[in-house]
Scaffold this active site. Structure first.
Site, PDB file in Angstrom:
ATOM      1  N   LYS A  39       0.833  -1.212   0.000  1.00  0.00           N
ATOM      2  CA  LYS A  39       0.000   0.000   0.000  1.00  0.00           C
ATOM      3  C   LYS A  39       0.867   1.260   0.000  1.00  0.00           C
ATOM      4  O   LYS A  39       0.656   2.162  -0.801  1.00  0.00           O
ATOM      5  CB  LYS A  39      -0.922   0.019   1.231  1.00  0.00           C
ATOM      6  N   ARG A  75     -10.215   0.392   8.580  1.00  0.00           N
ATOM      7  CA  ARG A  75      -9.648  -0.917   8.831  1.00  0.00           C
ATOM      8  C   ARG A  75     -10.624  -1.829   9.562  1.00  0.00           C
ATOM      9  O   ARG A  75     -10.323  -2.977   9.829  1.00  0.00           O
ATOM     10  CB  ARG A  75      -8.422  -0.734   9.715  1.00  0.00           C
ATOM     11  N   ARG A 109      12.133  -5.208   4.568  1.00  0.00           N
ATOM     12  CA  ARG A 109      11.643  -3.825   4.484  1.00  0.00           C
ATOM     13  C   ARG A 109      12.482  -2.886   5.345  1.00  0.00           C
ATOM     14  O   ARG A 109      12.825  -3.187   6.477  1.00  0.00           O
ATOM     15  CB  ARG A 109      10.185  -3.747   4.943  1.00  0.00           C
ATOM     16  N   ARG A 150      11.022  -1.578  11.020  1.00  0.00           N
ATOM     17  CA  ARG A 150       9.899  -1.312  11.924  1.00  0.00           C
ATOM     18  C   ARG A 150       9.820  -2.361  13.023  1.00  0.00           C
ATOM     19  O   ARG A 150      10.067  -3.542  12.779  1.00  0.00           O
ATOM     20  CB  ARG A 150       8.583  -1.291  11.132  1.00  0.00           C
ATOM     21  N   ARG A 210      -0.744  -9.832  12.516  1.00  0.00           N
ATOM     22  CA  ARG A 210      -1.376  -8.742  11.755  1.00  0.00           C
ATOM     23  C   ARG A 210      -2.158  -9.297  10.565  1.00  0.00           C
ATOM     24  O   ARG A 210      -3.211  -8.779  10.202  1.00  0.00           O
ATOM     25  CB  ARG A 210      -0.316  -7.736  11.292  1.00  0.00           C
TER      26      ARG A 210
END
Ligand code: AP5
Length: 219
Positions: free
Chosen positions: A13, A88, A123, A156, A167
């Site tokens: 996203k 969400r 990431r 992160r 998640r």
């Protein structure tokens, strides 16, 4: 153009948001980035959010809705906005609808879980801007540094594999049903409902970008 970008953790996203905002000249509103900014500022809201985010859980609806309502009232949203990671939950979507906040398009980016796990491991993010890289799939020009500012990139806290798996579960339970909510709305009242599309998020960044653009401009 008012866009809602949906997709599980690591679906891409944030990566695709950069392309969309460039094309339409609209701001990206990432509730995840807003919460991380609150954590960095040391605020009470940030302290509470951090505990939930590190555990892979969602932050309460009323907090998020308040943040988004305030943000979309800003002048730079006059010609539209891209909501990244909001709504969400069904209650978040219902509040937007009840307040008459019009949305033109809802796009869900889909990626299988195992690809998500691989993506999250590599990431790296620039905390100040939310710019996102991947050590292999989308590396910065200089390893470990942001292309624009030259500042260090970080991993992160919620990108640990066990947290990512949690998640993913939360996404399936609480967020994915929003797509059906919008599809039902489209059937009941096509004039006021947003256009809903699903886009395959696997493949080269540019290929996914073209699929997202095609969903936004069906021609
Ligand atoms: P948030 O920050 O929104 O996280 P998320 O939705 O889980 O999504 P991510 O940011 O992890 O992934 P992304 O889809 O943006 O993928 P990216 O482009 O980085 O939310 C974090 C937390 O905040 C939540 O868990 C919750 O606690 C809280 N929160 C936020 N909003 C909330 C709300 N509305 N209500 C309640 N709580 C809320 O890509 C991932 C990696 O893959 C990158 O390294 C990228 O370079 C790479 N990549 C991207 N595209 C490709 C491709 N095509 N091929 C290969 N690699 C790719």
């Amino acid at each position: 153009m008012r866009v809602v970008l949906l997709g599980g953790p690591g679906a891409g996203k944030g990566t695709q948001a950069a392309f969309i905002t460039g094309r339409y000249g609209i701001p990206q509103i990432s509730t995840g980035d807003m919460l991380r900014a609150a954590i960095r500022s040391g605020s009470e809201l940030g302290a509470g959010a951090r505990i939930l985010m590190d555990a892979g859980r969602l932050v309460p609806d009323e907090i998020i809705v308040g943040l988004v309502e305030e943000r979309i009232a800003a002048d730079d949203c006059a010609n539209g906005f891209l909501l990244d990671g909001f709504p969400r939950t069904i209650p978040q979507a219902e509040v937007m609808r009840a307040r008459g906040i019009r949305i033109d398009a809802v796009v869900e980016i889909t990626v299988p879980d195992e690809n998500v796990i691989e993506r999250m491991g590599g990431r790296r993010v620039h905390p100040g801007s939310g710019r996102t890289y991947h050590a292999r799939f989308n590396p910065p020009v200089t390893e470990g540094l942001d292309d624009v500012t030259g500042e260090p990139l970080v991993q992160r806290d919620d990108d640990r594999e066990s947290t990512v798996r949690h998640r993913l579960e939360i996404y399936r339970e609480q967020t994915a049903p929003i797509i059906e909510y919008y599809e039902q709305w489209e059937k009941d009242d096509p004039c006021s409902a947003p256009r809903v599309s699903r886009v395959d998020g696997l493949g080269m960044l540019d290929d996914v970008r073209e699929r997202v653009f095609a969903a936004l401009d069906p021609g």
